[in-house]
Design a protein around this motif. Structure first.
Motif, PDB file in Angstrom:
ATOM      1  N   GLU A 202      40.186  38.774  36.503  1.00  0.00           N
ATOM      2  CA  GLU A 202      38.754  39.066  36.333  1.00  0.00           C
ATOM      3  C   GLU A 202      38.227  38.483  35.026  1.00  0.00           C
ATOM      4  N   ARG A 203      38.989  38.646  33.950  1.00  0.00           N
ATOM      5  CA  ARG A 203      38.528  38.108  32.667  1.00  0.00           C
ATOM      6  C   ARG A 203      38.540  36.589  32.684  1.00  0.00           C
ATOM      7  N   ILE A 206      35.395  35.298  34.088  1.00  0.00           N
ATOM      8  CA  ILE A 206      34.282  35.478  33.149  1.00  0.00           C
ATOM      9  C   ILE A 206      34.318  34.409  32.062  1.00  0.00           C
ATOM     10  N   THR A 212      30.155  34.915  31.376  1.00  0.00           N
ATOM     11  CA  THR A 212      29.320  35.761  32.232  1.00  0.00           C
ATOM     12  C   THR A 212      30.091  36.187  33.482  1.00  0.00           C
ATOM     13  N   ASN A 213      29.546  37.186  34.176  1.00  0.00           N
ATOM     14  CA  ASN A 213      30.116  37.607  35.454  1.00  0.00           C
ATOM     15  C   ASN A 213      29.415  36.911  36.622  1.00  0.00           C
ATOM     16  N   TYR A 225      23.762  38.586  36.988  1.00  0.00           N
ATOM     17  CA  TYR A 225      24.894  38.347  36.089  1.00  0.00           C
ATOM     18  C   TYR A 225      24.400  38.282  34.653  1.00  0.00           C
ATOM     19  N   MET A 228      29.192  38.807  29.290  1.00  0.00           N
ATOM     20  CA  MET A 228      30.215  39.850  29.269  1.00  0.00           C
ATOM     21  C   MET A 228      31.275  39.648  28.179  1.00  0.00           C
TER      22      MET A 228
END
Length: 378
Positions: A202-203, A206, A212-213, A225, A228
Motif C-alpha cells: 500500500e505504501r 502511494i 498520493t493515494n 485522492y 498521504m
C-alpha cells in the motif's frame, strides 16, 4: 569506425504495434493498460505479491530506500563493484554506504565480508547480482535477520536468473530490476520494483504516485485522492510499457538466443583460458544464469587496455565495467582508500565485456572471437 557495437537495441515483435495501440487508446501516461499487463506478467511469472513498473532501475532502488525508511545516519552495506545508482538511492536519503569486497569467482558481494561491516546503524543490505548470477542469498538472509536489516536486491541484470531455484529479485523484502537498453529485455529506460513483503504494497503505491493515494482512487476505493506521504513520480509512460510488453512476450526466445551467444563465446575462448591468458565467467551449480553478459578477466590492466584498443582498431567495441565506488570522489568522502578492497580493485582493472546483444549475428560474433584469438596469437 565501429562495425560491431557493444550493444544494439532489439525489436522482438509487436513493439511498434503496441505503442500505436497505446496512442490510439488515448492514454500514454503512467499506469495504463500496457503497464498493468507488464506488471501482471511479472507477478505471475515470478510469483511476486506486487510488481510496480518504474521509470528506471534507479527509480526502483530509490523507492526501495523510501520503503525501508532509510534516513540520516543509517548505514547500507553494498559492494564497491557496482554502478553508482546502487549507492545513490540510499545516499539521497542521508545514509552512509558501507562498502565490502567481492568474491573472486562470481564477482558478487563477498558474503564472508559482510558481517564485519554490520553495525548498530545497519539498515539495509544490498546484494548486487552481477551478470545475472545470484549472490549467496542464504548467508545474506541469515546475516540480515541477525542484525534486523532489510535486504533490497539490486537485480538490475537479473531477469530470468535464479538462486537455488528462487528468481532473483524475489528473495529480499524488495527487488529492483532494470529494463535499460543494455538489459536482456528493454524499453530504453525503465525498471520494476518487486514487492515481496506484502505489508509494503500500500505504501509503495502511494510513494510511486507522488505520495498520493491516487491508485486507490482509480480503483474506486476512495472518492478523491490526496497527499498521504513523501513520494515522487516514479511511473514510466504507457508507451514504454507497450514496448516492454512486446519484449516480455518473447522472453523465453530472447533468453535462449542469449544462451547460444554465451555458449559460443565460452566454447571458442575456453582454449585461451586453458592456456592461462584469461578467466571466463563462473556460474555455481546452484545458480541459474540468464546470459546477461560475457566478460573476460585478463592477467593485467595493460593486457586489458591493449585488447580493447586492438578490438577497436578492427571495428569492434568492447568495454570495461565498473570503477570501484570506494575510490571515486564520493567514495573517498565516505572513507574509501586504495588497497581497501583488493579483489574489486584488481577485477575492475582487468575486466573486458565483449559485444553481446540479442541480434548479434553468428558472423559478427565469429569476427569478435577471431579477433580476440588473434590478439593472443592464436
Amino acid at each position: 569506425m565501429i562495425a560491431i557495437p557493444f550493444n544494439r537495441p532489439h525489436i522482438a515483435g509487436n513493439e511498434f504495434l503496441y505503442m500505436a495501440q497505446a496512442v490510439e487508446s488515448g492514454h500514454i501516461s503512467g499506469d495504463g493498460d500496457f503497464s498493468r499487463k507488464c506488471q501482471d506478467f511479472l507477478e505471475r511469472r515470478y510469483g511476486v505479491p506486487r510488481v510496480l513498473l518504474t521509470a528506471s532501475g534507479p527509480a526502483a532502488l530509490e523507492m526501495a530506500a523510501l520503503l525501508c525508511r532509510v534516513g540520516a545516519g543509517d548505514e547500507i552495506i553494498l559492494p564497491s563493484f557496482t554502478f553508482v545508482s546502487t549507492a545513490n538511492a540510499f545516499v539521497l536519503r542521508g545514509a552512509k554506504p558501507v562498502f565490502v569486497d567481492i568474491r573472486p569467482d562470481t564477482l558478487n558481494m563477498n558474503e564472508a565480508h559482510v558481517e564485519a561491516g554490520i553495525g548498530p546503524r545497519t539498515r539495509v543490505i544490498v546484494p548486487v547480482h552481477y551478470a545475472g548470477i545470484g549472490c549467496e542469498m542464504d548467508a545474506l538472509e541469515e546475516l540480515a535477520e541477525g542484525c534486523g536489516a532489510s535486504i533490497v536486491e539490486d537485480a538490475a541484470q537479473g531477469i530470468e536468473a535464479r538462486y537455488r531455484n528462487r528468481p532473483l529479485g524475489t528473495i529480499g523484502s524488495l527487488g529492483a530490476l532494470s529494463f535499460h537498453e543494455t538489459k536482456n529485455v528493454s524499453c530504453g529506460e525503465g525498471g520494476a520494483l518487486f514487492i515481496n513483503d506484502g505489508s509494503l504494497i500500500e505504501r509503495a503505491e502511494i510513494l510511486r504516485e507522488k505520495g498520493t493515494n491516487r491508485s486507490k482512487f482509480f480503483r474506486g476505493e476512495v472518492d478523491k485522492y490526496t497527499w498521504m506521504d513523501c513520494g515522487s513520480s516514479f511511473l514510466p509512460s504507457d508507451l514504454q510499457a507497450a514496448f516492454l510488453l512486446a519484449q516480455l512476450e518473447r522472453l523465453e526466445s530472447i533468453t535462449e538466443r542469449r544462451r547460444r551467444i554465451f555458449d559460443n563465446y565460452r566454447e571458442a575462448l575456453a582454449p585461451l583460458e586453458e592456456a592461462g591468458f584469461m578467466k571466463l565467467p563462473i556460474r555455481p551449480g546452484h545458480c541459474q544464469g540468464n546470459h546477461h553478459m560475457f566478460y573476460l578477466l585478463l592477467e593485467t590492466e595493460v593486457v586489458r587496455d591493449g585488447l580493447l584498443e586492438f578490438l577497436k582498431s578492427r571495428g569492434i567495441l568492447a568495454v570495461f565495467h565498473y570503477l570501484p565506488l570506494h575510490l571515486s570522489p564520493m567514495g573517498r568522502a565516505f572513507g574509501g582508500r586504495e588497497g581497501q578492497f583488493p579483489v574489486t580493485e584488481s577485477v575492475s582493472s582487468r575486466l573486458v565485456r565483449l559485444p553481446f546483444y540479442n541480434d548479434l549475428s553468428s558472423s559478427d560474433q565469429e569476427t569478435v572471437i577471431r579477433s580476440v584469438q588473434a590478439f593472443f596469437g592464436r
